[in-house]
Design an enzyme around this catalytic site. Structure first.
Site, PDB file in Angstrom:
ATOM      1  N   GLY A   7       0.884  -1.275  -0.036  1.00 19.24           N
ATOM      2  CA  GLY A   7      -0.156  -0.209   0.054  1.00 19.24           C
ATOM      3  C   GLY A   7       0.871   1.212   0.019  1.00 19.24           C
ATOM      4  CE  LYS A 104      -5.920   3.143  13.468  1.00 19.81           C
ATOM      5  NZ  LYS A 104      -5.679   4.580  13.783  1.00 19.81           N
ATOM      6  CB  SER A 137      -0.573   7.017  14.203  1.00 18.20           C
ATOM      7  OG  SER A 137      -1.549   6.277  13.867  1.00 18.20           O
ATOM      8  CE  LYS A 190      -9.656   6.079  14.847  1.00 19.35           C
ATOM      9  NZ  LYS A 190      -9.792   4.943  13.878  1.00 19.35           N
ATOM     10  CB  SER A 253      -9.444  12.669  11.154  1.00 25.12           C
ATOM     11  OG  SER A 253     -10.845  11.726  10.872  1.00 25.12           O
ATOM     12  CE  LYS A 277     -10.132  13.404   0.097  1.00 32.18           C
ATOM     13  NZ  LYS A 277      -9.592  14.440   1.008  1.00 32.18           N
TER      14      LYS A 277
END
Length: 331
Positions: A7, A104, A137, A190, A253, A277
């Site tokens: 990736g 995630k 991160s 989250k 984010s 996206k």
């Protein structure tokens, strides 16, 4: 140890550079030839990091056969691509490798965590263990070598420590852990909270509101995660409250950005029509909604995000409905 990072997007590039900074034998794999040439010839990945010079020792390739003799493979792809890439590389592997997951979210259709998907699709003869490298991160900061701490979570302590040693340096500090369930569920949910945070910001709400959202959102993460066997203390660590704070507060984010657009326009219509996206929280919101409903888990914030994304409810109405819920004790 030979390491392949699959990736060549923002996170894959940042992690590969970290390994290159640590003088590791690392190769970055990607499918975009322009990105590969940009990295190899100009030591940049302009698509994701405008004007940022990468470690000149970092090399990239578009030949997937580079994984065949790898000791460790880092999967830096969206959750929806984990199963296909595992099926692609499994027959190419010549020995057992540590598979490091940095995604995630959940597998669409089966609701599996990423570690479960990897163990299902990589044969036992080719898999040493799965390590989830997750926590608060943003690639945009890691690539600039800003101080960052995340977790290496694995059921095999030896491999978690190996990942810890390989990635840690003066700007990246890795902790180890073994609560795979709690860590992966917290890191996934989250993203839903980050969409909610962006929506509230888009509606014009400020710091008081975000603090309440993060605090109550954490309670939902704990409620959901412990129901499925996660440890309560995990959620006050890096993969819980740490990841929640950074994702709910940062313009880096994608989930926050998506929520901000939805809140600003007070409708989800344009976002769903034009977004190109990967916004993991969108799929996660539906999965968490469905699973919570099946298991009787109270997830009011996640429920309202689901209502906005999938039922077309106006964001302003969701914020109001959360505030006028029946009053109760905090704990």
């Amino acid at each position: 140890m030979k390491i392949v990072v699959i990736g060549s997007g923002s996170w894959g590039t940042a992690l590969a550079q970290t390994l290159a900074d640590n003088n590791q034998d690392v190769l970055l794999y990607g499918v975009d030839q322009n990105e590969i040439e940009n990295i190899n010839e100009h030591h940049r990945n302009e698509k994701y990091f405008k004007g940022v010079d990468l470690n000149p020792d970092l090399k990239a390739t578009n030949d997937i056969h580079c994984v065949k003799d790898a000791d460790m493979i880092v999967l830096a792809v969206p959750t929806i691509a984990i199963e296909p890439i595992c099926k692609q590389i499994d027959p190419l592997l010549e020995k057992k490798a540590i598979i490091v997951n940095v995604s995630k979210g959940f597998q669409p259709g089966t609701n599996e965590r990423m570690s479960e998907v990897i163990r299902r699709t990589i044969s036992k003869d080719h898999l040493s263990s799965v390590v989830s490298l997750i926590g608060p991160s943003h690639a945009e900061e890691v690539v600039l070598r800003q101080l960052t701490s995340i977790d290496a979570i694995s059921l095999k302590e030896e491999d978690a420590k190996a990942v810890q040693e390989l990635f840690s340096n003066h700007y990246m500090r890795i902790y180890t852990g073994n609560d795979e369930i709690g860590s992966e569920l917290g890191a996934a949910i989250k993203n839903v909270m980050a969409i909610a945070s962006g929506i509230l910001a888009g509606l014009g709400y400020g710091d008081n509101t975000r603090a309440a959202l993060i605090t109550r959102g954490l309670q939902e993460m704990i409620r959901y995660g412990t129901h499925f066997g996660g440890k309560p203390q995990t959620f006050i660590g890096l993969t819980g409250i740490g990841d929640l704070i950074v994702t709910c507060s940062s313009v880096h984010s994608r989930n926050f950005q998506a929520g901000y657009q939805i809140g600003k326009e007070n409708t989800v219509e344009n976002f769903l029509k034009n977004n190109k996206k990967t916004v993991e929280g969108v799929r996660t919101a539906k999965i968490v909604h469905d699973v919570a409903k099946e298991n009787g888990i109270d997830m009011p914030i996640c429920e309202e995000v689901y209502q906005i994304l999938y039922e077309g409810k106006k964001p302003e109405h969701c914020a109001n409905d959360l505030m006028i819920r029946k009053l109760k004790a905090e704990f």
